[in-house]
Motif scaffolding. Structure first.
Motif, PDB file in Angstrom:
ATOM      1  N   ILE A   1      -1.981-112.838 -79.524  1.00 22.52           N
ATOM      2  CA  ILE A   1      -0.949-112.468 -78.332  1.00 22.52           C
ATOM      3  C   ILE A   1      -1.786-112.407 -77.142  1.00 22.52           C
ATOM      4  O   ILE A   1      -1.262-112.644 -76.073  1.00 22.52           O
ATOM      5  CB  ILE A   1      -0.312-111.319 -78.978  1.00 22.52           C
ATOM      6  CG1 ILE A   1       0.604-111.670 -79.891  1.00 22.52           C
ATOM      7  CG2 ILE A   1       0.325-110.572 -77.639  1.00 22.52           C
ATOM      8  CD1 ILE A   1       1.367-110.414 -80.615  1.00 22.52           C
ATOM      9  N   VAL A   2      -2.828-111.496 -77.261  1.00 24.48           N
ATOM     10  CA  VAL A   2      -3.743-111.486 -75.959  1.00 24.48           C
ATOM     11  C   VAL A   2      -4.932-112.762 -75.678  1.00 24.48           C
ATOM     12  O   VAL A   2      -5.712-112.723 -74.792  1.00 24.48           O
ATOM     13  CB  VAL A   2      -4.578-110.135 -75.997  1.00 24.48           C
ATOM     14  CG1 VAL A   2      -3.473-109.145 -75.798  1.00 24.48           C
ATOM     15  CG2 VAL A   2      -5.413-109.849 -77.062  1.00 24.48           C
ATOM     16  N   SER A   3      -4.782-113.559 -76.453  1.00 25.07           N
ATOM     17  CA  SER A   3      -5.964-114.808 -76.532  1.00 25.07           C
ATOM     18  C   SER A   3      -5.887-115.579 -75.024  1.00 25.07           C
ATOM     19  O   SER A   3      -6.941-116.151 -74.683  1.00 25.07           O
ATOM     20  CB  SER A   3      -5.712-115.718 -77.678  1.00 25.07           C
ATOM     21  OG  SER A   3      -4.707-116.519 -77.448  1.00 25.07           O
ATOM     22  N   PRO A   4      -4.708-115.753 -74.443  1.00 25.61           N
ATOM     23  CA  PRO A   4      -4.715-116.415 -72.981  1.00 25.61           C
ATOM     24  C   PRO A   4      -5.473-115.742 -72.062  1.00 25.61           C
ATOM     25  O   PRO A   4      -6.188-116.387 -71.287  1.00 25.61           O
ATOM     26  CB  PRO A   4      -3.348-116.540 -72.708  1.00 25.61           C
ATOM     27  CG  PRO A   4      -2.500-116.332 -73.808  1.00 25.61           C
ATOM     28  CD  PRO A   4      -3.314-115.280 -74.771  1.00 25.61           C
ATOM     29  N   LEU A   5      -6.173-114.332 -72.473  1.00 24.85           N
ATOM     30  CA  LEU A   5      -6.869-113.677 -71.495  1.00 24.85           C
ATOM     31  C   LEU A   5      -8.346-114.171 -71.605  1.00 24.85           C
ATOM     32  O   LEU A   5      -9.207-113.824 -70.627  1.00 24.85           O
ATOM     33  CB  LEU A   5      -6.653-112.364 -71.651  1.00 24.85           C
ATOM     34  CG  LEU A   5      -5.424-111.779 -71.425  1.00 24.85           C
ATOM     35  CD1 LEU A   5      -5.326-110.254 -71.573  1.00 24.85           C
ATOM     36  CD2 LEU A   5      -4.927-111.916 -70.047  1.00 24.85           C
ATOM     37  N   ASN A   6      -8.950-114.824 -72.893  1.00 26.03           N
ATOM     38  CA  ASN A   6     -10.082-114.953 -73.269  1.00 26.03           C
ATOM     39  C   ASN A   6     -10.040-116.026 -74.388  1.00 26.03           C
ATOM     40  O   ASN A   6      -9.581-115.944 -75.295  1.00 26.03           O
ATOM     41  CB  ASN A   6     -10.793-113.541 -73.622  1.00 26.03           C
ATOM     42  CG  ASN A   6     -12.260-113.986 -74.063  1.00 26.03           C
ATOM     43  OD1 ASN A   6     -12.591-114.749 -74.674  1.00 26.03           O
ATOM     44  ND2 ASN A   6     -13.021-113.128 -73.658  1.00 26.03           N
ATOM     45  N   GLU A   7     -10.848-117.119 -73.791  1.00 26.02           N
ATOM     46  CA  GLU A   7     -10.881-118.428 -74.826  1.00 26.02           C
ATOM     47  C   GLU A   7     -11.497-117.977 -76.083  1.00 26.02           C
ATOM     48  O   GLU A   7     -11.117-118.746 -77.105  1.00 26.02           O
ATOM     49  CB  GLU A   7     -11.399-119.691 -74.125  1.00 26.02           C
ATOM     50  CG  GLU A   7     -11.322-120.989 -74.620  1.00 26.02           C
ATOM     51  CD  GLU A   7     -11.887-122.046 -73.980  1.00 26.02           C
ATOM     52  OE1 GLU A   7     -12.533-123.012 -74.469  1.00 26.02           O
ATOM     53  OE2 GLU A   7     -11.579-122.187 -72.816  1.00 26.02           O
ATOM     54  N   SER A   8     -12.642-117.516 -75.926  1.00 26.23           N
ATOM     55  CA  SER A   8     -13.294-116.973 -77.100  1.00 26.23           C
ATOM     56  C   SER A   8     -12.483-116.103 -78.109  1.00 26.23           C
ATOM     57  O   SER A   8     -12.475-116.249 -79.417  1.00 26.23           O
ATOM     58  CB  SER A   8     -14.560-116.112 -77.094  1.00 26.23           C
ATOM     59  OG  SER A   8     -15.489-116.818 -76.048  1.00 26.23           O
ATOM     60  N   LEU A   9     -11.710-115.270 -77.583  1.00 26.95           N
ATOM     61  CA  LEU A   9     -10.679-114.544 -78.283  1.00 26.95           C
ATOM     62  C   LEU A   9      -9.775-115.405 -79.005  1.00 26.95           C
ATOM     63  O   LEU A   9      -9.347-115.025 -80.182  1.00 26.95           O
ATOM     64  CB  LEU A   9      -9.961-113.566 -77.511  1.00 26.95           C
ATOM     65  CG  LEU A   9      -9.470-112.354 -77.921  1.00 26.95           C
ATOM     66  CD1 LEU A   9     -10.318-111.319 -78.661  1.00 26.95           C
ATOM     67  CD2 LEU A   9      -8.800-111.438 -76.938  1.00 26.95           C
ATOM     68  N   ALA A  10      -9.404-116.395 -78.294  1.00 28.10           N
ATOM     69  CA  ALA A  10      -8.338-117.484 -78.973  1.00 28.10           C
ATOM     70  C   ALA A  10      -9.175-117.837 -80.100  1.00 28.10           C
ATOM     71  O   ALA A  10      -8.538-118.325 -81.366  1.00 28.10           O
ATOM     72  CB  ALA A  10      -7.967-118.422 -77.952  1.00 28.10           C
ATOM     73  N   LEU A  11     -10.310-118.210 -80.008  1.00 26.56           N
ATOM     74  CA  LEU A  11     -11.137-119.009 -81.154  1.00 26.56           C
ATOM     75  C   LEU A  11     -11.088-118.127 -82.380  1.00 26.56           C
ATOM     76  O   LEU A  11     -10.844-118.414 -83.598  1.00 26.56           O
ATOM     77  CB  LEU A  11     -12.265-119.617 -80.860  1.00 26.56           C
ATOM     78  CG  LEU A  11     -12.861-120.450 -81.700  1.00 26.56           C
ATOM     79  CD1 LEU A  11     -12.047-121.853 -81.961  1.00 26.56           C
ATOM     80  CD2 LEU A  11     -14.333-120.846 -81.021  1.00 26.56           C
ATOM     81  N   LEU A  12     -11.485-116.866 -82.161  1.00 22.89           N
ATOM     82  CA  LEU A  12     -11.601-115.593 -83.272  1.00 22.89           C
ATOM     83  C   LEU A  12     -10.206-115.254 -83.948  1.00 22.89           C
ATOM     84  O   LEU A  12     -10.075-115.532 -85.089  1.00 22.89           O
ATOM     85  CB  LEU A  12     -12.039-114.534 -82.565  1.00 22.89           C
ATOM     86  CG  LEU A  12     -12.366-113.351 -83.498  1.00 22.89           C
ATOM     87  CD1 LEU A  12     -13.242-113.600 -84.565  1.00 22.89           C
ATOM     88  CD2 LEU A  12     -12.834-112.170 -82.588  1.00 22.89           C
ATOM     89  N   ALA A  13      -9.098-115.491 -83.009  1.00 21.89           N
ATOM     90  CA  ALA A  13      -7.774-115.136 -83.424  1.00 21.89           C
ATOM     91  C   ALA A  13      -7.235-116.423 -84.597  1.00 21.89           C
ATOM     92  O   ALA A  13      -6.722-116.123 -85.546  1.00 21.89           O
ATOM     93  CB  ALA A  13      -6.883-115.093 -82.483  1.00 21.89           C
ATOM     94  N   ILE A  14      -7.715-117.549 -84.057  1.00 18.70           N
ATOM     95  CA  ILE A  14      -7.161-118.924 -84.986  1.00 18.70           C
ATOM     96  C   ILE A  14      -7.805-118.654 -86.133  1.00 18.70           C
ATOM     97  O   ILE A  14      -7.483-118.909 -87.276  1.00 18.70           O
ATOM     98  CB  ILE A  14      -7.735-120.084 -84.114  1.00 18.70           C
ATOM     99  CG1 ILE A  14      -6.637-120.179 -82.958  1.00 18.70           C
ATOM    100  CG2 ILE A  14      -7.449-121.128 -85.091  1.00 18.70           C
ATOM    101  CD1 ILE A  14      -6.768-121.252 -82.105  1.00 18.70           C
ATOM    102  N   TYR A  15      -9.295-118.267 -86.352  1.00 15.69           N
ATOM    103  CA  TYR A  15     -10.138-118.295 -87.444  1.00 15.69           C
ATOM    104  C   TYR A  15      -9.744-117.183 -88.236  1.00 15.69           C
ATOM    105  O   TYR A  15      -9.728-117.191 -89.637  1.00 15.69           O
ATOM    106  CB  TYR A  15     -11.764-118.120 -87.182  1.00 15.69           C
ATOM    107  CG  TYR A  15     -12.236-119.454 -86.715  1.00 15.69           C
ATOM    108  CD1 TYR A  15     -11.826-120.617 -87.241  1.00 15.69           C
ATOM    109  CD2 TYR A  15     -13.264-119.450 -85.556  1.00 15.69           C
ATOM    110  CE1 TYR A  15     -12.492-121.955 -86.899  1.00 15.69           C
ATOM    111  CE2 TYR A  15     -13.876-120.578 -85.027  1.00 15.69           C
ATOM    112  CZ  TYR A  15     -13.582-122.017 -85.706  1.00 15.69           C
ATOM    113  OH  TYR A  15     -13.915-123.054 -85.299  1.00 15.69           O
TER     114      TYR A  15
END
Length: 177
Positions: A138-152
């Protein structure tokens, strides 16, 4: 309607502001509503036990609310994020939820006790990873690395979903009524 049932049902309705706020770029507020909705999963059971309000209807509402909450968020995430891992994870998790749900109903109708079909540690572990992964997404658009972590983390939760499914099947196949 008692408090635990209200909390279970509220989890479904809280999906609307979670998705709405996300789609309009209010990621942090969307996350806050998501956390509140996730906490209702804990508190509905807590209050049901504490206030002696546990009922079969309440258990069913909690189960349906949990499944709808996670499934709707995963379907939404599949369309909002172009990730094959989210799509694959959603297929695995939703398929597992449907399989476990129908298998539980079948076993209950065939004389198994509610206690013998209660969630196990692996199921709770899976849910924890799902919630962490979805919250980070949900907050991943704020940080690309966070998006990758969320997906994993969501993919990891799908692996736990499969392990949980297998552990239930092994337990239930050999479990006496």
């Amino acid at each position: 309607m008692n408090l635990p049932n209200f909390l279970s049902i509220s989890r479904i309705f809280l999906l609307i502001p979670i998705i709405f706020l996300f789609e309009y770029g209010f990621y942090f507020f969307s996350l806050i509503i998501f956390v509140v909705a996730s906490l209702t999963d804990y508190f509905d059971g807590y209050f049901a036990r504490k206030m002696n309000l546990s009922t079969n209807l309440g258990a069913l509402l909690d189960l349906v609310s949990d499944k709808l909450f996670v499934s709707i968020l995963l379907i939404w995430a599949t369309y909002s994020f172009e990730s094959f891992l989210i799509f694959l994870s959603a297929l695995i998790i939703i398929s597992r939820e449907l399989t476990i749900g129908y298998l539980r109903m079948y076993l209950l109708q065939n004389g198994y006790s509610q206690d013998s079909l209660s969630p196990n540690f692996m199921g709770k572990f899976k849910t924890t990873f799902q919630m962490i992964g979805l919250g980070l997404l949900i907050v991943s658009p704020l940080n690309e690395s966070l998006a990758l972590l969320a997906i994993y983390i969501i993919f990891l939760s799908s692996v736990f979903s499969l392990l949980s499914l297998f552990s239930y099947l092994i337990k239930w196949i050999g479990y006496p009524k």
